[in-house]
Write an enzyme that holds these catalytic residues in place. Structure first.
Site, PDB file in Angstrom:
ATOM      1  N   TRP A 158      22.508  42.273  23.997  1.00 23.29           N
ATOM      2  CA  TRP A 158      21.112  41.824  23.484  1.00 23.29           C
ATOM      3  C   TRP A 158      20.233  42.796  24.436  1.00 23.29           C
ATOM      4  CZ3 TRP A 158      18.101  40.360  20.272  1.00 23.29           C
ATOM      5  CH2 TRP A 158      16.929  39.456  20.524  1.00 23.29           C
ATOM      6  N   GLY A 184      15.529  32.488  20.282  1.00 22.94           N
ATOM      7  CA  GLY A 184      15.452  32.410  18.901  1.00 22.94           C
ATOM      8  C   GLY A 184      16.585  32.916  18.201  1.00 22.94           C
ATOM      9  N   ALA A 237      22.111  40.361  18.106  1.00 20.41           N
ATOM     10  CA  ALA A 237      21.857  41.593  18.688  1.00 20.41           C
ATOM     11  C   ALA A 237      21.945  42.734  17.867  1.00 20.41           C
ATOM     12  CB  ALA A 237      22.466  41.876  20.047  1.00 20.41           C
ATOM     13  N   LYS A 251      21.681  24.237  21.989  1.00 18.40           N
ATOM     14  CA  LYS A 251      22.238  24.432  20.414  1.00 18.40           C
ATOM     15  C   LYS A 251      23.266  25.118  20.395  1.00 18.40           C
ATOM     16  CE  LYS A 251      21.451  29.019  20.599  1.00 18.40           C
ATOM     17  NZ  LYS A 251      22.615  29.932  20.281  1.00 18.40           N
TER      18      LYS A 251
END
Length: 247
Positions: A12, A132, A136, A187
């Site tokens: 990332w 969000g 990556a 999440k």
């Protein structure tokens, strides 16, 4: 054009370096690994994103002082379990940079969100959270992506939106730092379950039950912990679990 430091050279952090360098920002990355540093600087590659090519204006170092010197924005992209100990190592080099939390999760020992950890270690810094639905490898390949940046400081939100947004990366803004942090962390539980459901061959009925009830539960918990309800129905809550429906 900004001078940006990225703390962390994983997938990332590297993806963010690639897209921001493509907007002509000067990027300095910090890695704990000499091997990763040499791969980025000498071969312009990242072992976590084998198909990616690092732009020339990305420089990697294992020296935190060198990485942070002269920068205006710091993206913290280490795994959550290393967040505090890494900040403890570099906080003496922080001046007036904007600190952007790009990691997701909680501190294991305290169960605090990462914004609370950063505020404890850097109480005088202006903090933001970037989150969000963002694989990556897709960001590194300029596949259109939408993210949200949250901060209680309007000037920080506006600066990050202006500097980070490009034709392939859409940046939305909000003030609900806690909700964005919690949505990004909670999440993952539902996303993990969605992967299991996909792996054992459950159908659309099961996915619908998992995602709708899962969203309700993480929203209730997130609100109880200080987030705003609407945040969990946006990019940082109702997000990655749906990816499994289209694979």
């Amino acid at each position: 054009m900004k001078n940006i430091c990225i703390i962390g050279s994983g997938s990332w952090g590297t993806a963010l370096a690639i897209t921001l360098a493509g907007d002509n920002h000067n990027i300095k990355m910090w890695s704990f690994s000499e091997e990763e540093k040499d791969l980025i600087n000498n071969e312009h590659k990242c072992k976590f994103l084998p198909n990616a090519v690092m732009p020339e204006n990305v420089y990697c170092t294992t020296n935190l002082e060198e990485a942070l010197e002269g920068t205006e924005i710091v993206l913290h992209v280490t795994p959550s379990k290393f967040t505090r100990e890494t900040i403890e190592k570099y906080k003496k080099y922080i001046k007036n940079q904007i600190i952007v939390i790009c990691s997701k999760g909680f501190e294991k020992t305290s169960l605090k969100t990462l914004d609370d950890v950063v505020k404890e270690e850097l109480p005088n810094s202006k903090i933001a959270v970037l989150s969000g639905p963002s694989h990556a490898e897709e960001v590194s390949e300029d596949i259109p992506t939408a993210l949200v940046v949250a901060s209680k400081y309007k000037e920080v939100r506006d600066t990050l939106q202006e500097e980070f947004m490009n034709e392939n990366l859409r940046i939305y803004t909000c003030e609900d730092v806690k909700g964005v942090e919690l949505g990004g962390a909670l999440k993952n539980i539902i996303a993990f379950c969605a992967g299991v459901a996909s792996g054992i061959g459950l159908g659309d009925n099961s996915f619908a039950a998992l995602i709708t009830r899962g969203l309700k539960e993480i929203t209730d918990l997130g609100v109880a912990l200080g987030g705003e309800k609407d945040t969990f129905y946006g990019l940082t809550g109702l997000r990655r679990p749906y990816c499994y429906l289209f694979k």
